[in-house]
Design a protein around this motif. Structure first.
Motif, PDB file in Angstrom:
ATOM      1  N   VAL A 117       2.078  -3.045  -6.266  1.00 19.42           N
ATOM      2  CA  VAL A 117       1.098  -2.131  -5.664  1.00 19.42           C
ATOM      3  C   VAL A 117       0.420  -1.281  -6.737  1.00 19.42           C
ATOM      4  CG1 VAL A 117       0.821  -0.146  -4.118  1.00 19.42           C
ATOM      5  CG2 VAL A 117       2.243  -2.100  -3.426  1.00 19.42           C
ATOM      6  N   CYS A 118       1.189  -0.623  -7.564  1.00 13.19           N
ATOM      7  CA  CYS A 118       0.644   0.228  -8.629  1.00 13.19           C
ATOM      8  C   CYS A 118       1.707   0.391  -9.701  1.00 13.19           C
ATOM      9  CB  CYS A 118       0.207   1.585  -8.079  1.00 13.19           C
ATOM     10  SG  CYS A 118       1.557   2.615  -7.440  1.00 13.19           S
ATOM     11  N   TRP A 121       4.759   2.594  -8.577  1.00 11.67           N
ATOM     12  CA  TRP A 121       5.633   1.878  -7.658  1.00 11.67           C
ATOM     13  C   TRP A 121       6.412   0.786  -8.389  1.00 11.67           C
ATOM     14  CZ3 TRP A 121       3.937   0.973  -1.956  1.00 11.67           C
ATOM     15  CH2 TRP A 121       3.587   2.201  -1.376  1.00 11.67           C
TER      16      TRP A 121
END
Length: 576
Positions: A117-118, A121
């Motif tokens: 996700v990023c 994360w």
């Protein structure tokens, strides 16, 4: 362009010499106008191109500005202010909520998705060891011809790498290992030999085997083609040595051994201790019906430590039979059981001088007698002060309905009925009178299941098996005074809140069932009789996929005043 020759256009007119000079003058002037228009067009196109460049520059500026605004706006996102511990809890909860199929080791595992996700994360996900502790391996479908062998090897090689990643990211965590197959080796020598000798497949098993010291939960749902391939790679999973620091708490063995030997080598290993199953930490053990050919009590399990036990008997070719006497001998060793499920393979006589076995913590007991009957004396051989749930599931054999004085089921109801809260049994194994006697002994049951299995063969021998006829349901129905304002007679099993049944087609008295539900749903339900007894409000009825002749039983109940918003009426079909 207007001229004195306009009315001659598109006609057969032939101009004179004087007209030709005049027409040429008109054409010349028109071409001058066209030239002016072309020049204006070029100017406009130039301006349009400049505007396009300006518009493109503005769009780029806007995108850059929007990106900057969005990036700053993202700084204000509440998720960024969530503490790492809370974020970790959310990730773990997402994993718990995932369907079992999505928890297997593959590219769409919840932990993998979260980690993409990023950056933040990903950092949290990769540092959360518990996200990677579930090693649920599904072996790809074995190739049934040579054209599928190379693709299968590629899938297994990819699975090896992913399994290594899972083991690495789980660090020192205890592992939950589940290994299943998409199919079984049943396509002959070529495919079996290929899978057995495949280096990638053996590497996968080696990788799993290397983590055995950290196994906490182990579940094997596999097929072992021992008769043709005694060294099949997955066989190694059953020969794991004892753990140096025992962590194993749960084992489920539901594999199938393809060999027609009375004493299989795999079964021999299970009783040859010490092995991984000797762990003193083991609390839960489940063994399927074709796993163990040897006496189960010879397994090097610390039986007194078990809290959950499932044993579904021996394979047909075994020299051993797991009957009620064998069950008592096993239960004698399992003094700390809380839940227990046992398949009983034959009817036997319980010795009259059998010393009762005390299981002080046992709350749930499920018995599956292949003969469709529990032997008399079994209940008397048990002391179960904590028993709250009893399930007696019929087998596949012939069944002659028994009277209550002949029934082991009735003995269980009589001996433990006052403490039981959840009871399910096959009523076809007893007569109508015996069913009544059983229900009389269940005054505190809140969940009652009356089941008829079409897999049993009723051999009447002059007796009639019980049914869910009108009389049976009326016995479960409260009786009211003429005004309908007070209960005048307490029904059997007055505390039922959940009722489930599975009846033969056409057997059920549907109008009596409706009366039962309406009566049990009345608001008067809590008004006690003398002695303070009362009828509990019925919350749900599970119809066991019964086909009703009534067009819509839910609608019929609603028309009789039953609030269907707060009442669950499920698993029914319409006969038509």
């Amino acid at each position: 362009m207007l001229s004195s020759f306009t009315h001659h256009l598109n006609t057969n007119y032939v101009p004179s010499d004087e007209d030709i000079a005049a027409i040429r003058d008109v054409v010349r002037k028109g071409e001058e106008v066209l030239n002016d228009i072309d020049q204006e067009t070029c100017e406009v196109e130039r301006r349009i191109e400049e505007l396009r460049r300006e518009l493109g520059a503005l769009s780029e500026r806007r995108e850059a500005q929007k990106r900057e605004v969005d990036e700053h706006q993202a700084l204000l996102s509440p998720i960024k202010r969530i503490d790492v511990d809370i974020l970790t809890s959310i990730f773990l909860a997402a994993l718990d909520e995932a369907q079992p199929y999505h928890r297997r080791v593959f590219a769409h595992h919840p932990a993998v998705i979260i980690s993409h996700v990023c950056q933040r994360w990903r950092i949290v996900a990769l540092s959360t060891k518990l996200l990677w502790r579930q090693l649920h391996i599904q072996i790809p479908s074995y190739p049934y011809s040579s054209q599928y062998q190379d693709p299968w090897k590629e899938k297994v090689a990819k699975l090896v790498k992913m399994t290594q990643i899972w083991i690495s990211r789980s660090d020192d965590c205890h592992l939950s290992v589940k290994i299943t197959e998409q199919n079984q080796i049943r396509w002959g020598l070529e495919s079996g030999t290929f899978a057995s000798e495949c280096a990638e497949f053996r590497e996968l098993v080696d990788v799993l085997f290397s983590s055995s010291s950290r196994w906490k939960d182990l579940e094997l749902c596999l097929f072992f083609p021992r008769s043709q391939f005694p060294d099949f790679p997955t066989t190694r999973l059953l020969v794991a040595p004892p753990q140096p620091t025992p962590a194993l708490t749960s084992v489920k063995l539901y594999y199938y051994v393809d060999e027609r030997q009375l004493e299989s080598k795999l079964s021999q290993h299970l009783i040859a201790g010490p092995n991984i199953f000797s762990a003193p930490t083991l609390r839960s053990l489940e063994i399927g019906p074709r796993v163990l050919a040897h006496d189960i009590k010879r397994m090097s399990v610390v039986w007194s430590n078990l809290e959950h036990l499932v044993f579904d008997g021996y394979p047909a070719e075994s020299l051993h039979h797991f009957d009620a006497v064998e069950a008592l001998a096993l239960l004698k060793e399992c003094t700390n059981l809380v839940t227990c499920y046992l398949g009983l393979e034959r009817d036997v006589t319980i010795p009259a001088n059998c010393t009762p076995i005390t299981l002080p913590r046992l709350r749930e007991l499920a018995l599956l007698p292949d003969t469709s009957h529990l032997p008399k004396g079994l209940a008397q051989s048990l002391i179960l002060p904590s028993l709250r749930k009893l399930e007696v599931i019929t087998g596949y054999d012939e069944c002659t309905p028994r009277e209550h004085h002949e029934s082991g089921l009735f003995e269980f109801c009589k001996r433990f009925g006052p403490s039981l809260e959840d009871v399910s049994f096959c009523y076809k194994a007893v007569t109508q009178a015996a069913l009544h006697h059983c229900l009389q002994r269940l005054p505190n049951v809140t969940s009652l299941g009356l089941i008829s299995w079409d897999r049993i063969n009723i051999v009447a021998n002059g007796r009639v098996a019980a049914s869910l006829n009108r009389d049976t349901i009326i016995q479960l129905t409260p009786q009211f005074n003429a005004a309908g304002t007070a209960i005048t007679e307490l029904p059997l099993c007055p505390r039922i809140a959940a009722f489930r049944f599975c009846a033969d087609r056409g057997e059920l008295a549907e109008d009596a069932l409706a009366d039962f539900i309406v009566a049990r749903r009345r608001e008067i339900r809590d008004h006690p009789l003398e002695g303070g007894e009362k009828v509990t409000h019925l919350r749900e009825v599970d119809c066991g996929h019964y086909s009703f002749h009534t067009a819509d039983p839910r609608k019929a109940l609603r028309n009789r005043g039953v609030d269907m918003e707060t009442f669950s009426f499920t698993n029914w079909h319409n006969f038509h």
